[in-house]
Design a protein around this motif. Structure first.
Motif, PDB file in Angstrom:
ATOM      1  N   TYR A   1      10.905  -6.205  -7.264  1.00 33.81           N
ATOM      2  CA  TYR A   1      10.217  -6.370  -5.992  1.00 33.81           C
ATOM      3  C   TYR A   1       8.716  -6.250  -6.219  1.00 33.81           C
ATOM      4  N   ASN A   2       7.942  -7.161  -5.626  1.00 32.96           N
ATOM      5  CA  ASN A   2       6.486  -7.048  -5.629  1.00 32.96           C
ATOM      6  C   ASN A   2       6.073  -6.113  -4.502  1.00 32.96           C
ATOM      7  N   VAL A   3       5.058  -5.319  -4.726  1.00 34.87           N
ATOM      8  CA  VAL A   3       4.554  -4.411  -3.697  1.00 34.87           C
ATOM      9  C   VAL A   3       3.512  -5.153  -2.874  1.00 34.87           C
ATOM     10  N   VAL A   4       3.765  -5.273  -1.570  1.00 31.48           N
ATOM     11  CA  VAL A   4       2.874  -5.959  -0.649  1.00 31.48           C
ATOM     12  C   VAL A   4       1.885  -4.971  -0.034  1.00 31.48           C
ATOM     13  N   GLY A   5       2.322  -3.745   0.205  1.00 32.91           N
ATOM     14  CA  GLY A   5       1.466  -2.731   0.806  1.00 32.91           C
ATOM     15  C   GLY A   5       2.157  -1.397   0.839  1.00 32.91           C
ATOM     16  N   SER A   6       1.447  -0.389   1.301  1.00 29.77           N
ATOM     17  CA  SER A   6       2.024   0.946   1.388  1.00 29.77           C
ATOM     18  C   SER A   6       1.528   1.630   2.648  1.00 29.77           C
ATOM     19  N   LEU A   7       2.272   2.641   3.077  1.00 33.88           N
ATOM     20  CA  LEU A   7       1.945   3.378   4.283  1.00 33.88           C
ATOM     21  C   LEU A   7       2.343   4.825   4.082  1.00 33.88           C
ATOM     22  N   SER A   8       1.412   5.734   4.312  1.00 35.24           N
ATOM     23  CA  SER A   8       1.738   7.154   4.284  1.00 35.24           C
ATOM     24  C   SER A   8       2.448   7.472   5.596  1.00 35.24           C
ATOM     25  N   LEU A   9       3.598   8.136   5.509  1.00 38.57           N
ATOM     26  CA  LEU A   9       4.418   8.364   6.700  1.00 38.57           C
ATOM     27  C   LEU A   9       4.157   9.691   7.386  1.00 38.57           C
ATOM     28  N   GLY A  10       3.117  10.381   7.017  1.00 35.76           N
ATOM     29  CA  GLY A  10       2.839  11.652   7.680  1.00 35.76           C
ATOM     30  C   GLY A  10       3.613  12.774   7.039  1.00 35.76           C
ATOM     31  N   GLY A  11       3.992  13.743   7.837  1.00 30.93           N
ATOM     32  CA  GLY A  11       4.633  14.924   7.266  1.00 30.93           C
ATOM     33  C   GLY A  11       3.670  15.565   6.279  1.00 30.93           C
ATOM     34  N   ALA A  12       2.413  15.719   6.684  1.00 28.09           N
ATOM     35  CA  ALA A  12       1.346  16.241   5.826  1.00 28.09           C
ATOM     36  C   ALA A  12       1.150  15.341   4.613  1.00 28.09           C
TER      37      ALA A  12
ATOM     38  N   SER B   1       1.370  -7.708  10.603  1.00 28.06           N
ATOM     39  CA  SER B   1       0.155  -8.438  10.220  1.00 28.06           C
ATOM     40  C   SER B   1       0.552  -9.486   9.182  1.00 28.06           C
ATOM     41  N   PRO B   2      -0.251 -10.531   9.025  1.00 26.08           N
ATOM     42  CA  PRO B   2       0.111 -11.619   8.096  1.00 26.08           C
ATOM     43  C   PRO B   2       0.429 -11.151   6.678  1.00 26.08           C
ATOM     44  N   SER B   3      -0.282 -10.146   6.198  1.00 27.58           N
ATOM     45  CA  SER B   3      -0.024  -9.694   4.827  1.00 27.58           C
ATOM     46  C   SER B   3       1.319  -8.983   4.704  1.00 27.58           C
ATOM     47  N   TYR B   4       1.822  -8.402   5.782  1.00 27.34           N
ATOM     48  CA  TYR B   4       3.096  -7.695   5.736  1.00 27.34           C
ATOM     49  C   TYR B   4       4.275  -8.565   6.157  1.00 27.34           C
ATOM     50  N   GLN B   5       4.018  -9.770   6.660  1.00 28.40           N
ATOM     51  CA  GLN B   5       5.108 -10.632   7.099  1.00 28.40           C
ATOM     52  C   GLN B   5       6.009 -11.059   5.958  1.00 28.40           C
ATOM     53  N   LYS B   6       5.460 -11.139   4.760  1.00 28.85           N
ATOM     54  CA  LYS B   6       6.290 -11.559   3.630  1.00 28.85           C
ATOM     55  C   LYS B   6       7.085 -10.409   3.022  1.00 28.85           C
ATOM     56  N   ALA B   7       6.880  -9.183   3.498  1.00 25.47           N
ATOM     57  CA  ALA B   7       7.633  -8.027   2.993  1.00 25.47           C
ATOM     58  C   ALA B   7       9.076  -8.103   3.493  1.00 25.47           C
TER      59      ALA B   7
ATOM     60  N   LEU C   1       6.127   8.418   1.662  1.00 29.89           N
ATOM     61  CA  LEU C   1       5.472   7.139   1.446  1.00 29.89           C
ATOM     62  C   LEU C   1       6.454   6.006   1.700  1.00 29.89           C
ATOM     63  N   CYS C   2       5.967   4.929   2.298  1.00 32.53           N
ATOM     64  CA  CYS C   2       6.752   3.713   2.476  1.00 32.53           C
ATOM     65  C   CYS C   2       6.030   2.596   1.745  1.00 32.53           C
ATOM     66  N   LEU C   3       6.732   1.940   0.829  1.00 33.39           N
ATOM     67  CA  LEU C   3       6.191   0.767   0.142  1.00 33.39           C
ATOM     68  C   LEU C   3       6.827  -0.467   0.762  1.00 33.39           C
ATOM     69  N   TYR C   4       6.007  -1.443   1.109  1.00 35.27           N
ATOM     70  CA  TYR C   4       6.511  -2.715   1.634  1.00 35.27           C
ATOM     71  C   TYR C   4       6.665  -3.657   0.441  1.00 35.27           C
TER      72      TYR C   4
END
Length: 108
Positions: free
Chosen positions: A85-96, A54-60, A100-103
Protein backbone atom coordinates in the motif's frame (compact mmCIF):
# COMPACT_ATOMS: atom_id res chain seq x y z
CA UNK A 1 -12.39 -2.34 25.23
CA UNK A 2 -9.02 -0.72 24.66
CA UNK A 3 -7.70 0.51 21.34
CA UNK A 4 -4.82 -1.97 21.44
CA UNK A 5 -7.20 -4.94 21.52
CA UNK A 6 -8.58 -3.84 18.12
CA UNK A 7 -5.15 -4.14 16.48
CA UNK A 8 -5.67 -7.59 14.96
CA UNK A 9 -2.94 -7.60 12.26
CA UNK A 10 0.71 -6.73 11.91
CA UNK A 11 2.34 -4.59 9.24
CA UNK A 12 5.76 -3.58 7.98
CA UNK A 13 6.79 -0.02 7.17
CA UNK A 14 9.22 0.14 4.25
CA UNK A 15 11.35 3.22 3.69
CA UNK A 16 12.31 4.30 0.16
CA UNK A 17 15.86 5.02 -0.92
CA UNK A 18 16.88 6.17 -4.37
CA UNK A 19 19.83 4.71 -6.24
CA UNK A 20 21.21 5.83 -9.59
CA UNK A 21 22.43 3.19 -12.02
CA UNK A 22 26.00 3.99 -13.03
CA UNK A 23 25.73 2.85 -16.64
CA UNK A 24 22.36 4.42 -17.54
CA UNK A 25 21.80 7.13 -14.92
CA UNK A 26 18.33 5.72 -14.29
CA UNK A 27 17.02 6.27 -10.77
CA UNK A 28 15.59 3.24 -9.02
CA UNK A 29 13.55 3.16 -5.84
CA UNK A 30 14.56 0.50 -3.35
CA UNK A 31 12.40 -0.17 -0.30
CA UNK A 32 13.95 -1.49 2.89
CA UNK A 33 12.31 -2.45 6.18
CA UNK A 34 11.98 0.51 8.54
CA UNK A 35 9.85 -1.22 11.20
CA UNK A 36 8.42 -4.76 11.25
CA UNK A 37 5.63 -6.58 13.09
CA UNK A 38 3.77 -3.42 14.07
CA UNK A 39 0.33 -4.18 15.55
CA UNK A 40 -2.32 -2.52 13.37
CA UNK A 41 -5.87 -2.65 12.03
CA UNK A 42 -6.65 -2.32 8.32
CA UNK A 43 -10.05 -1.08 7.16
CA UNK A 44 -11.44 -0.54 3.67
CA UNK A 45 -12.77 2.99 3.24
CA UNK A 46 -16.39 3.35 2.12
CA UNK A 47 -17.26 5.06 -1.17
CA UNK A 48 -18.96 7.92 0.70
CA UNK A 49 -15.81 8.55 2.75
CA UNK A 50 -13.77 8.82 -0.41
CA UNK A 51 -16.32 11.01 -2.20
CA UNK A 52 -16.41 13.68 0.53
CA UNK A 53 -12.66 13.72 1.24
CA UNK A 54 -10.19 16.27 -0.04
CA UNK A 55 -8.82 15.43 -3.51
CA UNK A 56 -5.56 14.05 -2.13
CA UNK A 57 -7.41 11.62 0.15
CA UNK A 58 -9.99 10.49 -2.42
CA UNK A 59 -7.61 7.91 -3.82
CA UNK A 60 -7.05 6.35 -0.36
CA UNK A 61 -8.72 2.94 -0.51
CA UNK A 62 -7.86 1.86 3.05
CA UNK A 63 -7.22 3.27 6.51
CA UNK A 64 -4.59 1.71 8.78
CA UNK A 65 -4.70 2.33 12.53
CA UNK A 66 -1.75 1.90 14.88
CA UNK A 67 -0.17 3.24 18.02
CA UNK A 68 1.62 6.50 17.19
CA UNK A 69 5.26 6.00 16.29
CA UNK A 70 8.03 7.68 14.36
CA UNK A 71 7.63 7.35 10.61
CA UNK A 72 10.31 7.36 7.90
CA UNK A 73 11.37 10.88 6.89
CA UNK A 74 11.34 10.03 3.17
CA UNK A 75 8.73 8.20 1.07
CA UNK A 76 7.49 4.93 2.50
CA UNK A 77 4.97 2.19 1.92
CA UNK A 78 3.16 -0.32 4.11
CA UNK A 79 2.89 -4.10 3.70
CA UNK A 80 -0.07 -5.90 5.32
CA UNK A 81 -0.78 -9.59 4.68
CA UNK A 82 1.73 -9.56 1.81
CA UNK A 83 -0.06 -6.70 0.00
CA UNK A 84 1.64 -3.36 -0.70
CA UNK A 85 0.00 0.00 0.00
CA UNK A 86 1.22 3.52 -0.82
CA UNK A 87 0.80 6.05 1.98
CA UNK A 88 -1.40 8.94 0.85
CA UNK A 89 -1.52 10.78 4.18
CA UNK A 90 -1.67 10.46 7.93
CA UNK A 91 -3.79 11.77 10.78
CA UNK A 92 -3.07 11.87 14.49
CA UNK A 93 -6.19 10.52 16.21
CA UNK A 94 -5.81 12.30 19.52
CA UNK A 95 -5.70 10.44 22.78
CA UNK A 96 -2.76 12.72 23.67
CA UNK A 97 -1.32 11.96 20.22
CA UNK A 98 -0.90 8.27 20.96
CA UNK A 99 -2.75 6.87 17.95
CA UNK A 100 -2.23 7.27 14.23
CA UNK A 101 -4.27 6.65 11.09
CA UNK A 102 -2.45 6.18 7.78
CA UNK A 103 -4.48 6.63 4.60
CA UNK A 104 -3.39 4.04 2.06
CA UNK A 105 -3.83 3.33 -1.62
CA UNK A 106 -3.63 -0.32 -2.68
CA UNK A 107 -0.90 -0.99 -5.22
CA UNK A 108 -0.48 -4.01 -7.43
Amino acid sequence: MSFKTLLNKTCTLKSATYQTAQNSGEQKIIFSDFAVNIPCRLRTRQVSERRYSSPSYQKATHALYMVERSLPQNDFCVVVDGKNYNVVGSLSLGGAGRYLCLYLERTI
